[in-house]
Design a protein around this motif. Structure first.
Motif, short mmCIF file in Angstrom:
data_model
loop_
_atom_site.label_atom_id
_atom_site.label_comp_id
_atom_site.label_asym_id
_atom_site.label_seq_id
_atom_site.Cartn_x
_atom_site.Cartn_y
_atom_site.Cartn_z
N SER A 144 0.82 -1.21 0.00
CA SER A 144 0.00 0.00 0.00
C SER A 144 0.86 1.26 0.00
O SER A 144 0.36 2.36 0.23
CB SER A 144 -0.91 0.00 1.24
N THR A 145 2.14 1.11 -0.25
CA THR A 145 3.08 2.23 -0.24
C THR A 145 3.45 2.60 -1.68
O THR A 145 3.02 1.94 -2.63
CB THR A 145 4.35 1.84 0.54
N PRO A 146 4.27 3.65 -1.87
CA PRO A 146 4.64 4.02 -3.24
C PRO A 146 5.48 2.97 -3.96
O PRO A 146 5.65 3.05 -5.18
CB PRO A 146 5.47 5.30 -3.04
N ILE A 147 6.01 2.00 -3.23
CA ILE A 147 6.79 0.92 -3.84
C ILE A 147 5.83 -0.16 -4.30
O ILE A 147 5.17 -0.81 -3.48
CB ILE A 147 7.81 0.36 -2.84
N GLN A 148 5.73 -0.36 -5.61
CA GLN A 148 4.77 -1.29 -6.20
C GLN A 148 5.49 -2.31 -7.08
O GLN A 148 5.68 -2.10 -8.27
CB GLN A 148 3.72 -0.52 -7.01
N PRO A 149 5.93 -3.42 -6.49
CA PRO A 149 6.68 -4.42 -7.27
C PRO A 149 5.76 -5.29 -8.13
O PRO A 149 4.66 -5.65 -7.72
CB PRO A 149 7.36 -5.27 -6.19
N LEU A 150 6.24 -5.61 -9.32
CA LEU A 150 5.62 -6.62 -10.17
C LEU A 150 6.57 -7.80 -10.23
O LEU A 150 7.63 -7.73 -10.87
CB LEU A 150 5.36 -6.08 -11.57
N VAL A 151 6.24 -8.87 -9.53
CA VAL A 151 7.14 -10.02 -9.43
C VAL A 151 6.98 -10.89 -10.67
O VAL A 151 5.94 -11.52 -10.87
CB VAL A 151 6.85 -10.83 -8.15
#
Length: 398
Positions: free
Chosen positions: A311-318
């Motif tokens: 829910s933070t600005p860090i949005q990983p796509l694994v």
């Protein structure tokens, strides 16, 4: 001897290239048309002209550099003012400036720990926290990520023969998830341990006043050692440790990366003071960032992208493997989009990912361009898989 060193360097370079882990830099020019979804400028302050002017004014007044370490003659009134402001923001009696976040963590762990200290770290902690405990010679154990039961087990089994320190990131830099500060604090207290939290990616973004994942909500009794950085949401450079006056005085006396380093350039300190002023005066930056996060996650879910739970600005796509990650990053670059391509050993095997970061400075058009490009990557990826299957004589199932 020179030949031995040359051979060693060549062998290590070959191993790095062969493993697909070769790192490279690309020099960017400001205004080159690249949409940046790789940096950590979460509030869009790094290029705010008011910070630039504050930095320039600080340099004009104090000079380009501090000229000495804090303990010689480099500790200026602007540094003192910044330390007081950071202490106030985080609800601590005192704080201490460091030149980088890495140095803050190394210095704090080196000053607090020795061979008689037992350190318990989350497995996904930042490298600087892991390295700090190693350099201090502390006896370290790493608990499963975010697993309070595993931490409890390790603490309960450890001999009660010295000081104990539990260490965690506040927001984990590669996954974007947040630590359970309440749980960590309660578990640490039950076993007589101090809790140290590196809130590098929470400061400025989370909390009612931008005071972070820890900040005022979790006081000094729960989190005695708080680390924050200035080069992410606050848009400048450097780091700090906040805590009791006793803790800060201990670091002044014994933290070698603090004692033996030239003080932060005064212009940088002046820019950070301006950033703290804007953090308070412009809460709409955090509102904008939260809106972008909600929008991105909603649209990415609709597209079926492999989102991590953040829910933070860090949005990983694994995406799983390094070649796939590098291919997606290259396709995005073709469309003028910069994202972080994160591979082993930064993340565990099979967890290679695109590390997408959002900023309050991003426009709706920026976000639309990113989502459109990611949808294109998904389509190209599926086509590549089908073509590979055909070439290998394994027609994909319908």
């Amino acid at each position: 001897m020179q030949d031995a060193w040359s051979t060693y360097l060549a062998e290590r370079a070959a191993m790095q290239r062969h493993s697909g882990r070769w790192r490279h830099r690309s020099a960017r020019r400001i205004g080159d048309g690249i949409r940046d979804f790789a940096g950590n400028d979460y509030l869009g302050l790094a290029r705010d002209p008011r910070l630039a002017e504050a930095q320039a004014e600080g340099a004009r007044r104090y000079g380009a550099g501090a000229r000495a370490s804090h303990l010689v003659s480099g500790h200026l009134e602007v540094h003192e003012a910044l330390e007081q402001s950071l202490a106030a923001l985080t609800g601590r009696p005192a704080s201490l400036l460091f030149s980088t976040g890495y140095m803050a963590n190394l210095g704090t762990l080196q000053a607090l720990c020795d061979a008689d200290t037992r350190v318990f770290q989350d497995r996904l902690n930042h490298a600087s926290l892991i390295d700090g405990a190693r350099l201090a010679g502390a006896r370290s154990r790493r608990f499963h990520h975010g697993d309070l039961r595993d931490l409890e087990r390790l603490l309960a089994r450890a001999p009660d023969d010295g000081r104990r320190l539990v260490v965690s990131d506040g927001v984990f830099s590669m996954d974007g998830d947040v630590a359970d500060i309440e749980g960590l604090a309660a578990t640490s207290a039950r076993h007589g341990a101090w809790l140290m939290v590196d809130d590098a990616h929470g400061l400025g973004v989370l909390g009612e006043q931008g005071d972070g994942r820890v900040g005022r909500a979790h006081g000094i009794e729960r989190v005695p050692v708080l680390v924050g950085t200035l080069g992410k949401a606050l848009g400048s450079a450097g780091a700090f440790v906040a805590g009791s006056e006793t803790l800060i005085e201990h670091l002044i006396q014994f933290a070698r990366p603090y004692v033996y380093t030239t003080a932060q350039p005064p212009g940088v300190a002046a820019a950070t003071l301006k950033a703290l002023e804007l953090l308070k005066a412009e809460p709409e930056r955090r509102d904008r960032l939260r809106a972008l996060i909600r929008c991105f996650r909603g649209e990415a879910t609709t597209l079926g992208l492999p989102l991590a739970a953040s829910s933070t600005p860090i949005q990983p796509l694994v995406l799983g493997n390094s070649p796939r990650v590098m291919a997606w990053a290259a396709w995005l670059a073709e469309r003028g989009l910069a994202v972080g391509a994160i591979r082993e050993p930064t993340v565990p095997p099979g967890q290679a990912r695109l590390r997408i970061t959002l900023s309050a400075a991003h426009t709706d058009a920026d976000l639309d361009a990113l989502l459109e490009a990611l949808a294109d990557c998904q389509a190209r990826d599926a086509l590549t898989v089908r073509e590979t299957d055909k070439e290998m004589g394994r027609e994909a199932s319908p």
